[in-house]
Design a protein around this motif. Sequence first.
Motif, PDB file in Angstrom:
ATOM      1  N   VAL A  39      -6.340  -1.618   5.508  1.00  0.00           N
ATOM      2  CA  VAL A  39      -6.670  -1.250   4.125  1.00  0.00           C
ATOM      3  C   VAL A  39      -5.998   0.064   3.742  1.00  0.00           C
ATOM      4  O   VAL A  39      -5.550   0.232   2.601  1.00  0.00           O
ATOM      5  CB  VAL A  39      -8.202  -1.192   3.932  1.00  0.00           C
ATOM      6  N   THR A  40      -5.883   1.001   4.676  1.00  0.00           N
ATOM      7  CA  THR A  40      -5.195   2.267   4.394  1.00  0.00           C
ATOM      8  C   THR A  40      -3.719   2.016   4.098  1.00  0.00           C
ATOM      9  O   THR A  40      -3.155   2.613   3.161  1.00  0.00           O
ATOM     10  CB  THR A  40      -5.340   3.241   5.570  1.00  0.00           C
ATOM     11  N   ILE A  41      -3.097   1.142   4.851  1.00  0.00           N
ATOM     12  CA  ILE A  41      -1.689   0.804   4.583  1.00  0.00           C
ATOM     13  C   ILE A  41      -1.561   0.165   3.209  1.00  0.00           C
ATOM     14  O   ILE A  41      -0.636   0.486   2.452  1.00  0.00           O
ATOM     15  CB  ILE A  41      -1.125  -0.114   5.690  1.00  0.00           C
ATOM     16  N   ALA A  42      -2.499  -0.707   2.852  1.00  0.00           N
ATOM     17  CA  ALA A  42      -2.482  -1.302   1.514  1.00  0.00           C
ATOM     18  C   ALA A  42      -2.640  -0.225   0.445  1.00  0.00           C
ATOM     19  O   ALA A  42      -2.026  -0.303  -0.623  1.00  0.00           O
ATOM     20  CB  ALA A  42      -3.583  -2.348   1.383  1.00  0.00           C
ATOM     21  N   GLY A  43      -3.443   0.798   0.717  1.00  0.00           N
ATOM     22  CA  GLY A  43      -3.628   1.889  -0.231  1.00  0.00           C
ATOM     23  C   GLY A  43      -2.397   2.752  -0.372  1.00  0.00           C
ATOM     24  O   GLY A  43      -2.064   3.214  -1.472  1.00  0.00           O
ATOM     25  N   ASN A  56      -6.942   4.448 -12.084  1.00  0.00           N
ATOM     26  CA  ASN A  56      -6.174   5.492 -11.386  1.00  0.00           C
ATOM     27  C   ASN A  56      -6.880   6.054 -10.152  1.00  0.00           C
ATOM     28  O   ASN A  56      -6.678   7.202  -9.779  1.00  0.00           O
ATOM     29  CB  ASN A  56      -5.788   6.616 -12.351  1.00  0.00           C
ATOM     30  N   ILE A  57      -7.708   5.251  -9.534  1.00  0.00           N
ATOM     31  CA  ILE A  57      -8.339   5.631  -8.263  1.00  0.00           C
ATOM     32  C   ILE A  57      -7.771   4.699  -7.197  1.00  0.00           C
ATOM     33  O   ILE A  57      -7.847   3.478  -7.328  1.00  0.00           O
ATOM     34  CB  ILE A  57      -9.870   5.488  -8.319  1.00  0.00           C
ATOM     35  N   GLY A  64     -10.105   2.583   3.067  1.00  0.00           N
ATOM     36  CA  GLY A  64      -9.470   2.516   4.384  1.00  0.00           C
ATOM     37  C   GLY A  64      -9.742   3.761   5.208  1.00  0.00           C
ATOM     38  O   GLY A  64     -10.046   3.676   6.403  1.00  0.00           O
ATOM     39  N   LEU A  65      -9.648   4.922   4.575  1.00  0.00           N
ATOM     40  CA  LEU A  65      -9.938   6.161   5.302  1.00  0.00           C
ATOM     41  C   LEU A  65     -11.411   6.227   5.713  1.00  0.00           C
ATOM     42  O   LEU A  65     -11.731   6.689   6.814  1.00  0.00           O
ATOM     43  CB  LEU A  65      -9.556   7.370   4.448  1.00  0.00           C
TER      44      LEU A  65
END
Length: 102
Positions: A39-43, A56-57, A64-65
């Motif tokens: 999920v972090t990579i997707a973010g 815009n969030i 992910g974090l």
Amino acid sequence: MSDYQHEVAELERESATAARLFDVRRIIGGLFVVYGVIVTIAGVMATDADLKKAQNININLWTGLGMLALGLFFLVWMKLRPAVPPTAAELAEEGEGGAGEG
């Protein structure tokens, strides 16, 4: 030591290994870390259109974090407080104490 004592000692070592191996904190922590990385990579890869949809969030990045932090918490907790299976004497005492109840 007799053969019986060697056998009991070996079973206690195997029980301790099984308790550490199947500790639910390891499973939960590992899954949260894996999914947190995904999920972090997707973010990190989010486009401006994706951010605009979420006001815009960068929700994938923050989620992910958070998942990474929770997964690492479980793994550190498991490392600092490992599961210790009961000894044969503790199991025997529990069995004696519970025999009269019911």
